[in-house]
Motif scaffolding. Sequence first.
Motif, PDB file in Angstrom:
ATOM      1  N   GLU A 139      74.008  80.139  83.033  1.00  0.00           N
ATOM      2  CA  GLU A 139      72.820  79.022  82.111  1.00  0.00           C
ATOM      3  C   GLU A 139      73.752  78.634  81.015  1.00  0.00           C
ATOM      4  OE1 GLU A 139      68.877  80.574  80.339  1.00  0.00           O
ATOM      5  OE2 GLU A 139      69.362  82.163  80.929  1.00  0.00           O
ATOM      6  N   PRO A 140      74.133  77.278  81.338  1.00  0.00           N
ATOM      7  CA  PRO A 140      75.313  76.657  80.787  1.00  0.00           C
ATOM      8  C   PRO A 140      75.312  75.899  79.160  1.00  0.00           C
ATOM      9  CG  PRO A 140      75.978  75.864  82.321  1.00  0.00           C
ATOM     10  CD  PRO A 140      74.422  76.891  82.927  1.00  0.00           C
ATOM     11  N   ALA A 141      73.808  75.606  79.128  1.00  0.00           N
ATOM     12  CA  ALA A 141      73.718  74.852  77.806  1.00  0.00           C
ATOM     13  C   ALA A 141      72.803  76.002  76.671  1.00  0.00           C
ATOM     14  CB  ALA A 141      72.008  74.213  78.476  1.00  0.00           C
ATOM     15  N   LYS A 142      72.608  77.351  77.094  1.00  0.00           N
ATOM     16  CA  LYS A 142      71.532  78.368  76.681  1.00  0.00           C
ATOM     17  C   LYS A 142      73.259  79.213  76.134  1.00  0.00           C
ATOM     18  CE  LYS A 142      69.882  82.822  76.787  1.00  0.00           C
ATOM     19  NZ  LYS A 142      69.287  83.439  77.722  1.00  0.00           N
ATOM     20  N   TRP A 143      74.669  79.384  76.925  1.00  0.00           N
ATOM     21  CA  TRP A 143      75.536  80.365  76.222  1.00  0.00           C
ATOM     22  C   TRP A 143      76.261  79.258  75.671  1.00  0.00           C
ATOM     23  CZ3 TRP A 143      73.643  84.538  75.880  1.00  0.00           C
ATOM     24  CH2 TRP A 143      72.684  85.279  76.679  1.00  0.00           C
ATOM     25  N   HIS A 176      77.636  79.622  72.063  1.00  0.00           N
ATOM     26  CA  HIS A 176      77.873  81.341  72.218  1.00  0.00           C
ATOM     27  C   HIS A 176      79.582  81.227  72.215  1.00  0.00           C
ATOM     28  CE1 HIS A 176      73.873  83.037  70.600  1.00  0.00           C
ATOM     29  NE2 HIS A 176      73.420  82.368  71.766  1.00  0.00           N
ATOM     30  N   LYS A 177      79.881  80.769  73.881  1.00  0.00           N
ATOM     31  CA  LYS A 177      81.080  81.116  73.227  1.00  0.00           C
ATOM     32  C   LYS A 177      82.054  80.199  72.998  1.00  0.00           C
ATOM     33  CE  LYS A 177      82.546  80.572  78.163  1.00  0.00           C
ATOM     34  NZ  LYS A 177      82.220  80.074  79.919  1.00  0.00           N
ATOM     35  N   ASP A 178      80.636  77.721  72.306  1.00  0.00           N
ATOM     36  CA  ASP A 178      82.676  78.476  71.181  1.00  0.00           C
ATOM     37  C   ASP A 178      83.029  78.928  69.889  1.00  0.00           C
ATOM     38  OD1 ASP A 178      82.378  75.962  73.516  1.00  0.00           O
ATOM     39  OD2 ASP A 178      81.000  75.006  71.939  1.00  0.00           O
TER      40      ASP A 178
END
Length: 86
Positions: free
Chosen positions: A52-56, A59-61
């Motif tokens: 879920e790239p949009a969700k995570w 957070h990653k950034d």
Amino acid sequence: MRDVCVGKGWCGGIVNGEPCHVDYLIPETGSVSAEQFVEWLFQAEGLDPSSEPAKWGKHKDGLREAFVRHMGADVVDASALKWDVS
């Protein structure tokens, strides 16, 4: 480590029925990039950020930013990442 583990709650959980912590994934020596460290944080939580790239992504950034802010560089020696319990 204290910022991402204690402050942000990203250091580990139960993965495949076993306790996991980011410390288990950090090698004793060698270079570690902010990106690799963030991937280990997700792995230790049992999460796949690509699911879920949009969700995570946010957070990653934030986790990459915390790594660079605290470590002073985008790449550091693995020994600098060992948990300081003091």
